[in-house]
Write a protein that holds these residues in place. Sequence first.
Motif, PDB file in Angstrom:
ATOM      1  N   SER A 172      12.044   2.862  14.719  1.00  0.00           N
ATOM      2  CA  SER A 172      11.204   3.945  13.931  1.00  0.00           C
ATOM      3  C   SER A 172      11.782   3.588  12.528  1.00  0.00           C
ATOM      4  CB  SER A 172      11.735   5.266  14.380  1.00  0.00           C
ATOM      5  OG  SER A 172      11.294   5.485  15.707  1.00  0.00           O
ATOM      6  N   THR A 173      12.825   3.261  12.066  1.00  0.00           N
ATOM      7  CA  THR A 173      13.611   3.343  10.712  1.00  0.00           C
ATOM      8  C   THR A 173      12.608   1.923  10.148  1.00  0.00           C
ATOM      9  OG1 THR A 173      15.785   4.161  11.390  1.00  0.00           O
ATOM     10  CG2 THR A 173      15.452   2.821   9.344  1.00  0.00           C
ATOM     11  N   ILE A 174      12.671   0.815  10.875  1.00  0.00           N
ATOM     12  CA  ILE A 174      12.033  -0.339  10.397  1.00  0.00           C
ATOM     13  C   ILE A 174      10.518  -0.021  10.109  1.00  0.00           C
ATOM     14  CG2 ILE A 174      11.398  -2.755  11.059  1.00  0.00           C
ATOM     15  CD1 ILE A 174      13.957  -2.856  12.664  1.00  0.00           C
ATOM     16  N   LEU A 175      10.043   0.693  11.141  1.00  0.00           N
ATOM     17  CA  LEU A 175       8.473   0.935  10.939  1.00  0.00           C
ATOM     18  C   LEU A 175       8.193   1.945   9.669  1.00  0.00           C
ATOM     19  CD1 LEU A 175       7.231   1.598  14.556  1.00  0.00           C
ATOM     20  CD2 LEU A 175       6.780  -0.433  12.974  1.00  0.00           C
ATOM     21  N   THR A 176       9.316   2.767   9.549  1.00  0.00           N
ATOM     22  CA  THR A 176       9.005   3.524   8.187  1.00  0.00           C
ATOM     23  C   THR A 176       8.811   2.462   7.004  1.00  0.00           C
ATOM     24  OG1 THR A 176      10.246   5.140   9.105  1.00  0.00           O
ATOM     25  CG2 THR A 176      10.084   5.442   6.915  1.00  0.00           C
ATOM     26  N   VAL A 177       9.996   1.792   7.056  1.00  0.00           N
ATOM     27  CA  VAL A 177      10.082   0.561   5.854  1.00  0.00           C
ATOM     28  C   VAL A 177       8.876  -0.163   5.803  1.00  0.00           C
ATOM     29  CG1 VAL A 177      11.337  -1.320   5.044  1.00  0.00           C
ATOM     30  CG2 VAL A 177      12.730   0.403   6.190  1.00  0.00           C
ATOM     31  N   ILE A 178       8.305  -0.503   6.954  1.00  0.00           N
ATOM     32  CA  ILE A 178       6.911  -1.318   6.960  1.00  0.00           C
ATOM     33  C   ILE A 178       5.837  -0.443   6.412  1.00  0.00           C
ATOM     34  CG2 ILE A 178       5.288  -2.339   8.499  1.00  0.00           C
ATOM     35  CD1 ILE A 178       7.430  -3.198  10.208  1.00  0.00           C
TER      36      ILE A 178
ATOM     37  N   PHE B  71       2.298   0.811   2.296  1.00  0.00           N
ATOM     38  CA  PHE B  71       1.730   1.754   0.971  1.00  0.00           C
ATOM     39  C   PHE B  71       1.994   1.059  -0.388  1.00  0.00           C
ATOM     40  CE2 PHE B  71       2.664   5.233  -1.851  1.00  0.00           C
ATOM     41  CZ  PHE B  71       1.564   5.916  -1.799  1.00  0.00           C
ATOM     42  N   GLN B  72       3.266   0.431  -0.400  1.00  0.00           N
ATOM     43  CA  GLN B  72       3.371  -0.168  -1.948  1.00  0.00           C
ATOM     44  C   GLN B  72       2.333  -1.261  -1.837  1.00  0.00           C
ATOM     45  OE1 GLN B  72       5.153   0.728  -4.158  1.00  0.00           O
ATOM     46  NE2 GLN B  72       5.757   2.580  -3.034  1.00  0.00           N
ATOM     47  N   THR B  73       2.147  -2.132  -0.803  1.00  0.00           N
ATOM     48  CA  THR B  73       0.933  -3.273  -0.784  1.00  0.00           C
ATOM     49  C   THR B  73      -0.386  -2.629  -1.063  1.00  0.00           C
ATOM     50  OG1 THR B  73       2.500  -4.433   0.763  1.00  0.00           O
ATOM     51  CG2 THR B  73       0.186  -5.157   0.315  1.00  0.00           C
ATOM     52  N   SER B  74      -0.736  -1.559  -0.654  1.00  0.00           N
ATOM     53  CA  SER B  74      -1.974  -1.166  -0.857  1.00  0.00           C
ATOM     54  C   SER B  74      -2.131  -0.572  -2.149  1.00  0.00           C
ATOM     55  CB  SER B  74      -2.381   0.179   0.216  1.00  0.00           C
ATOM     56  OG  SER B  74      -3.329   0.819   0.013  1.00  0.00           O
ATOM     57  N   LEU B  75      -0.840   0.011  -2.770  1.00  0.00           N
ATOM     58  CA  LEU B  75      -0.957   0.353  -4.270  1.00  0.00           C
ATOM     59  C   LEU B  75      -1.402  -0.792  -5.053  1.00  0.00           C
ATOM     60  CD1 LEU B  75       1.483   3.310  -4.479  1.00  0.00           C
ATOM     61  CD2 LEU B  75      -0.835   3.311  -4.540  1.00  0.00           C
ATOM     62  N   LEU B  76      -0.295  -1.953  -4.865  1.00  0.00           N
ATOM     63  CA  LEU B  76      -0.517  -3.150  -5.266  1.00  0.00           C
ATOM     64  C   LEU B  76      -1.987  -3.777  -5.241  1.00  0.00           C
ATOM     65  CD1 LEU B  76       2.973  -4.709  -4.757  1.00  0.00           C
ATOM     66  CD2 LEU B  76       2.155  -3.678  -6.814  1.00  0.00           C
ATOM     67  N   ALA B  77      -2.490  -3.582  -4.021  1.00  0.00           N
ATOM     68  CA  ALA B  77      -3.800  -4.447  -3.997  1.00  0.00           C
ATOM     69  C   ALA B  77      -4.857  -3.554  -4.949  1.00  0.00           C
ATOM     70  CB  ALA B  77      -4.111  -4.348  -2.413  1.00  0.00           C
ATOM     71  N   LEU B  78      -4.785  -2.214  -4.771  1.00  0.00           N
ATOM     72  CA  LEU B  78      -5.505  -1.340  -5.549  1.00  0.00           C
ATOM     73  C   LEU B  78      -5.227  -1.661  -7.050  1.00  0.00           C
ATOM     74  CD1 LEU B  78      -7.421   1.002  -5.787  1.00  0.00           C
ATOM     75  CD2 LEU B  78      -5.478   2.462  -5.705  1.00  0.00           C
TER      76      LEU B  78
ATOM     77  N   ARG C  43      -5.748  -5.548   0.762  1.00  0.00           N
ATOM     78  CA  ARG C  43      -5.539  -3.612   0.953  1.00  0.00           C
ATOM     79  C   ARG C  43      -5.949  -3.480   2.089  1.00  0.00           C
ATOM     80  NH1 ARG C  43      -8.978  -0.222  -3.037  1.00  0.00           N
ATOM     81  NH2 ARG C  43     -10.695  -1.055  -1.698  1.00  0.00           N
ATOM     82  N   ALA C  44      -6.846  -4.057   2.754  1.00  0.00           N
ATOM     83  CA  ALA C  44      -7.459  -3.918   4.153  1.00  0.00           C
ATOM     84  C   ALA C  44      -6.341  -4.237   4.932  1.00  0.00           C
ATOM     85  CB  ALA C  44      -8.663  -4.849   4.375  1.00  0.00           C
ATOM     86  N   LEU C  45      -5.550  -5.162   4.748  1.00  0.00           N
ATOM     87  CA  LEU C  45      -4.464  -5.787   5.781  1.00  0.00           C
ATOM     88  C   LEU C  45      -3.247  -4.566   5.579  1.00  0.00           C
ATOM     89  CD1 LEU C  45      -4.047  -9.652   4.829  1.00  0.00           C
ATOM     90  CD2 LEU C  45      -5.032  -8.419   7.179  1.00  0.00           C
ATOM     91  N   ALA C  46      -3.262  -4.381   4.211  1.00  0.00           N
ATOM     92  CA  ALA C  46      -2.239  -3.229   4.204  1.00  0.00           C
ATOM     93  C   ALA C  46      -2.219  -1.992   4.984  1.00  0.00           C
ATOM     94  CB  ALA C  46      -1.937  -2.801   2.513  1.00  0.00           C
ATOM     95  N   LYS C  47      -3.864  -1.676   4.779  1.00  0.00           N
ATOM     96  CA  LYS C  47      -4.214  -0.476   5.581  1.00  0.00           C
ATOM     97  C   LYS C  47      -4.115  -0.512   6.999  1.00  0.00           C
ATOM     98  CE  LYS C  47      -8.318   2.465   6.118  1.00  0.00           C
ATOM     99  NZ  LYS C  47      -9.689   2.998   5.779  1.00  0.00           N
TER     100      LYS C  47
END
Length: 469
Positions: A276-282, A287-294, A318-322
């Motif tokens: 769960s902790t790792i998934l939170t990191v992922i 989210f950061q990847t999506s922001l970067l893609a945006l 962004r699609a992958l990040a989503k």
Amino acid sequence: MFFKFKATERAQDQEDLLGILGVLEKTQAVIEFSPDATILRANDNFLTSAGYTEAEVLGKNHAMLLAPDYAQSAEYKTLWAALCDGEHFTDQYPMRSKSGEELWIQATFAPVMGADGQLRKIVKIGTNITHRRKAIQDISRGLIALRNGALDHRIPVSDIEDLGAVARDFNEAVTQLETVISTVKSVSGTVENTAEEISHSSTELSTRTETQAATLEETAAAIEELTSTVKSAAQGAQDVEQIVTGAKATAEDSSTVVQEAIDAMDQIKASSEKISTILTVIDDISFQTSLLALNAGVEAARAGEAGRGFAVVASEVRALAKRSTEAASEIKQLINESSTHVVHGVDLVGRAGGELKTIIESVSTISGHVSDIARGTQEQSATLSEINTGMGQLDEVTQSNAAMVEQATAASQTMANNAKSLSQQVALFRTSCTSGVNTRAPIEQASASGRLATTTPARAAVANGWDDF
């Protein structure tokens, strides 16, 4: 001178003879008969004894002085024929007085011969022994009474010294014997009653002993069967103890497995929390990847035609990040559900461990009880074996006692029969306590025949005095 002396001597002899005849006349009963038994003379002693006067007997036949049965008997006829042949006799002879009473004379019948050797007359010289005879008859009756068991009979004591002494001694002896027999009768009656009671008790005891022996034999068989059953139960209890011990060991092993499962569940829970902790990191990375893609798309739009390819790439990123975010969200949701299930499983396994612990404790308690039962059953089996052995010995003893009781019963029956026989024999004696029984009749009958069987020998001594020498 010589003839004068002889004449004097003959005169003296005649004087002595006359003196002797005088003594006989004075002390004896004298009666003279002709050869045909006619009474020629009777002196005063004879007449006084018989109760006749001289006129009443002179010229009468001797038979008038006798009992009719004796006067007509062959014995009397033989006696008189022998007297006529010159024989003489000394004996006891019966007579009848004028009043009809029986008289007994101790007498000598003797023929008197003449100078020519012919029978002149018959002389009877005797003594009245009626009183003595009566005393002897009383003694005879006493002896007959004693023979018939009449111990209450006493002999009248005669005033004749010797016979009186016999009567006294007889009475004293019978009195002593009566005392002894009375005691024996009392004791024999008691012994008979006691023997009958013993015989009855022995018979009952024999019956009860036989019943006891049969019951004991059945009990021994039942105990033997029970011993076999208890031995089987003891063996079964041992088998159950082994099975329960194995179940206890298996339950303890299961407890260990459950504890290991709980530990594994705890580890799975810990791993889920880490995931769960790792998934939170992922999710943060997505989210950061999506922001970067945006941001990259904005920059690509600004770049125009030159940034179109980069915008496509930014759009794909962004699609992958989503998609990563969505996947991470789904994985997180699944891990949360898994964590919930793991917590529930851990709870169930914990509860199962608690129940298993309770089962282990119960199995331990049951195992202890089964062990106690097994030990108790073994002890019961050993005790029943000892009881069975004791019952066998008791059965043998009881059988032996039954045989002894049968012997004792037979012995007591024999004793009862002997005691009864003794009582019957002693009952033949009549004592003063049982004098209601009439034993006088046979005594009188035995002595009523007249003359006693035992008479004095011939030529019996003639005592001084006329009556009862």
